[in-house]
Design a protein around this motif. Sequence first.
Motif, PDB file in Angstrom:
ATOM      1  N   ALA A  50      -6.144  21.810  13.172  1.00  0.00           N
ATOM      2  CA  ALA A  50      -6.783  20.755  12.529  1.00  0.00           C
ATOM      3  C   ALA A  50      -8.458  21.282  12.274  1.00  0.00           C
ATOM      4  N   THR A  51      -8.829  22.041  13.315  1.00  0.00           N
ATOM      5  CA  THR A  51     -10.315  22.772  13.402  1.00  0.00           C
ATOM      6  C   THR A  51     -10.260  23.555  12.079  1.00  0.00           C
ATOM      7  N   GLN A  52      -9.289  24.192  11.391  1.00  0.00           N
ATOM      8  CA  GLN A  52      -9.470  25.230  10.397  1.00  0.00           C
ATOM      9  C   GLN A  52      -9.808  24.307   9.028  1.00  0.00           C
ATOM     10  N   MET A  53      -9.621  23.205   8.934  1.00  0.00           N
ATOM     11  CA  MET A  53     -10.081  22.335   7.945  1.00  0.00           C
ATOM     12  C   MET A  53     -11.800  22.104   7.767  1.00  0.00           C
ATOM     13  N   GLN A  54     -12.418  22.632   7.092  1.00  0.00           N
ATOM     14  CA  GLN A  54     -13.914  22.962   6.748  1.00  0.00           C
ATOM     15  C   GLN A  54     -14.440  21.636   6.622  1.00  0.00           C
ATOM     16  N   SER A  55     -13.996  20.673   5.627  1.00  0.00           N
ATOM     17  CA  SER A  55     -14.534  19.476   5.439  1.00  0.00           C
ATOM     18  C   SER A  55     -14.277  18.525   6.462  1.00  0.00           C
ATOM     19  N   ASN A  56     -15.465  17.755   6.762  1.00  0.00           N
ATOM     20  CA  ASN A  56     -15.676  16.744   7.963  1.00  0.00           C
ATOM     21  C   ASN A  56     -14.429  15.654   7.768  1.00  0.00           C
ATOM     22  N   THR A  57     -14.277  14.980   6.967  1.00  0.00           N
ATOM     23  CA  THR A  57     -13.115  13.990   6.826  1.00  0.00           C
ATOM     24  C   THR A  57     -11.850  14.566   6.959  1.00  0.00           C
ATOM     25  N   PRO A  58     -11.351  15.350   6.502  1.00  0.00           N
ATOM     26  CA  PRO A  58      -9.915  15.899   6.708  1.00  0.00           C
ATOM     27  C   PRO A  58      -9.745  16.757   7.961  1.00  0.00           C
ATOM     28  N   ARG A  59     -10.580  17.233   8.504  1.00  0.00           N
ATOM     29  CA  ARG A  59     -10.716  17.805   9.904  1.00  0.00           C
ATOM     30  C   ARG A  59     -10.442  16.743  10.947  1.00  0.00           C
ATOM     31  N   LEU A  60     -11.388  15.618  10.984  1.00  0.00           N
ATOM     32  CA  LEU A  60     -11.339  14.576  11.987  1.00  0.00           C
ATOM     33  C   LEU A  60     -10.091  13.627  11.649  1.00  0.00           C
ATOM     34  N   GLN A  61      -9.668  13.800  10.510  1.00  0.00           N
ATOM     35  CA  GLN A  61      -8.356  12.800  10.327  1.00  0.00           C
ATOM     36  C   GLN A  61      -7.311  13.787  11.108  1.00  0.00           C
ATOM     37  N   ARG A  62      -7.263  14.904  11.082  1.00  0.00           N
ATOM     38  CA  ARG A  62      -6.134  15.528  11.713  1.00  0.00           C
ATOM     39  C   ARG A  62      -6.413  15.547  13.122  1.00  0.00           C
ATOM     40  N   LEU A  63      -7.645  15.722  13.707  1.00  0.00           N
ATOM     41  CA  LEU A  63      -7.766  15.338  15.006  1.00  0.00           C
ATOM     42  C   LEU A  63      -7.184  14.144  15.704  1.00  0.00           C
ATOM     43  N   VAL A  64      -7.640  13.095  14.812  1.00  0.00           N
ATOM     44  CA  VAL A  64      -7.457  11.913  15.392  1.00  0.00           C
ATOM     45  C   VAL A  64      -5.854  11.459  15.466  1.00  0.00           C
ATOM     46  N   GLU A  65      -5.075  12.096  14.186  1.00  0.00           N
ATOM     47  CA  GLU A  65      -3.925  11.781  14.347  1.00  0.00           C
ATOM     48  C   GLU A  65      -3.004  12.816  15.218  1.00  0.00           C
ATOM     49  N   VAL A  66      -3.453  13.770  15.591  1.00  0.00           N
ATOM     50  CA  VAL A  66      -2.889  14.741  16.424  1.00  0.00           C
ATOM     51  C   VAL A  66      -3.007  14.291  17.991  1.00  0.00           C
ATOM     52  N   CYS A  67      -4.096  13.649  18.068  1.00  0.00           N
ATOM     53  CA  CYS A  67      -4.257  12.715  19.446  1.00  0.00           C
ATOM     54  C   CYS A  67      -3.463  11.731  19.382  1.00  0.00           C
ATOM     55  N   ALA A  68      -3.309  10.874  18.527  1.00  0.00           N
ATOM     56  CA  ALA A  68      -2.348   9.801  18.392  1.00  0.00           C
ATOM     57  C   ALA A  68      -1.020  10.095  18.755  1.00  0.00           C
ATOM     58  N   MET A  69      -0.293  11.259  18.134  1.00  0.00           N
ATOM     59  CA  MET A  69       0.708  11.899  18.361  1.00  0.00           C
ATOM     60  C   MET A  69       0.839  12.437  19.898  1.00  0.00           C
ATOM     61  N   LEU A  70      -0.005  12.796  20.522  1.00  0.00           N
ATOM     62  CA  LEU A  70      -0.032  13.472  21.760  1.00  0.00           C
ATOM     63  C   LEU A  70       0.204  12.034  22.719  1.00  0.00           C
ATOM     64  N   ALA A  71      -0.844  11.201  22.358  1.00  0.00           N
ATOM     65  CA  ALA A  71      -0.481   9.721  23.092  1.00  0.00           C
ATOM     66  C   ALA A  71       0.728   9.130  23.132  1.00  0.00           C
ATOM     67  N   GLU A  72       1.428   9.333  21.793  1.00  0.00           N
ATOM     68  CA  GLU A  72       2.906   8.693  21.962  1.00  0.00           C
ATOM     69  C   GLU A  72       3.780   9.411  22.749  1.00  0.00           C
ATOM     70  N   SER A  73       3.442  10.648  22.671  1.00  0.00           N
ATOM     71  CA  SER A  73       4.434  11.545  23.291  1.00  0.00           C
ATOM     72  C   SER A  73       4.572  11.332  24.991  1.00  0.00           C
ATOM     73  N   ARG A  74       3.460  10.714  25.448  1.00  0.00           N
ATOM     74  CA  ARG A  74       3.047  10.582  26.824  1.00  0.00           C
ATOM     75  C   ARG A  74       3.168  11.763  27.502  1.00  0.00           C
ATOM     76  N   LEU A  75       2.608  12.886  26.988  1.00  0.00           N
ATOM     77  CA  LEU A  75       2.668  14.358  27.759  1.00  0.00           C
ATOM     78  C   LEU A  75       1.133  14.345  28.583  1.00  0.00           C
ATOM     79  N   PRO A  76       1.568  14.297  29.879  1.00  0.00           N
ATOM     80  CA  PRO A  76       0.255  14.498  30.677  1.00  0.00           C
ATOM     81  C   PRO A  76      -0.659  15.770  30.285  1.00  0.00           C
TER      82      PRO A  76
END
Length: 422
Positions: A372-398
Amino acid sequence: MHSAARWLRVSAGVLILLALCVACGREARPAATPPAGKSGPAQASAVSAAPREPDAVEYAIRFAADFDVDEDAVLTQSKVLEKVAQAALRRQETDRAFGIARKIRGWERGTACADVARAYALAGRSNDAHRALLEAEAWCALIRERTRESSMGWETGRIRQHIVAARGELGETNTLEYVQRPFDNASATAISSLLAGGTNQSSAAFLQQLSAIMTNKDFEVQQGLSLGILQWAGHYSDLSTQAVEEVAAVVKTSLRFQPESMQVIVQQELIRFLAAHGQSAAVEAEIREMEQLARSLPAGHSRGTALADVAATLRLLDPKRAALLLSEAREEIGRAAVSAQAYGYAHVAGRCLMSGETNTASQLFLQALDAATQMQSNTPRLQRLVEVCAMLAESRLPLAPTLRRQLDELVRREEPKPAHVK
């Protein structure tokens, strides 16, 4: 003069909504109610002495707060916050999901609030369901005013579908009758919810009433149809062999009208349904077909995520084969375009976790954050960070220490810098 009148209508809608939000805010219950006899300064002191570490949902919200304020960024922020709200709902954190939904500034606020209302209804919290529906209805009215003179009127229709699904769970509307009407810009999620709510129908009556919707070949309608039928059928453990075969036949017919990239999701649910009803031969045939489909998809993200889904389906039947497929899926994601790798690694991580591979899942989520951090533009980078965190939350991985350190570092890095320092 015409634009001024429109501005007045929209402004009036905003004022009404603001008044509603204030009223809802007064009625909203706190996120956590202290147990009887535990309230007061002593409890507050204990909480402050041991602050709770943020979880994946909170990290997602922090990243979402860093979006720019321009229109395109707000549109993207609304889309990803809706996914965070959905992740909270899947974690059965309905109150929390409602709070997230109310942070959304785009039309998705209406669908998210309606989905929260449906979750409240399913939990038997009808008063809370009506409170969330009130907000969804108000937002729907505001969006209607905003889009009255544009081509974006479909947004109102999308919100309405989710509202009807919620009202169906409250027993206030006939959802099966609703789905037989023509759909414009259908939501697969809403349609599946509408169909899943028809639990008071016999299997014969239910399947017969689907004849009208079967004629709508829109792929979103067809995916919603497939998933909704399987959710409905999942309420019954005593379906006859004939009813099981009829449900499977409807789903297989519906699959023909869905893009190949969407079919794997439905096939997974179909396999679970067949396995629950002891259809072992049909399960084996569907798994073979599912893997063939996965391998026919374009190399990279599409093939990698689909192979991971096949592995998740195989994990109980053939663990060794499932492990090989997960390894192959990971390699495929490594060959995907950088813009797709964050989603791909997070998806495979979730499937690894289903197979009990906790350490591998943590490593893959780290790779997803790095991608996600490889995306240089602010909006695409933050979009991926939020969505990865949402997938992490849904997985319930400690959150392992390395994963938490990475998230904390990214939060610090993404925080908006002050314009000037005095």
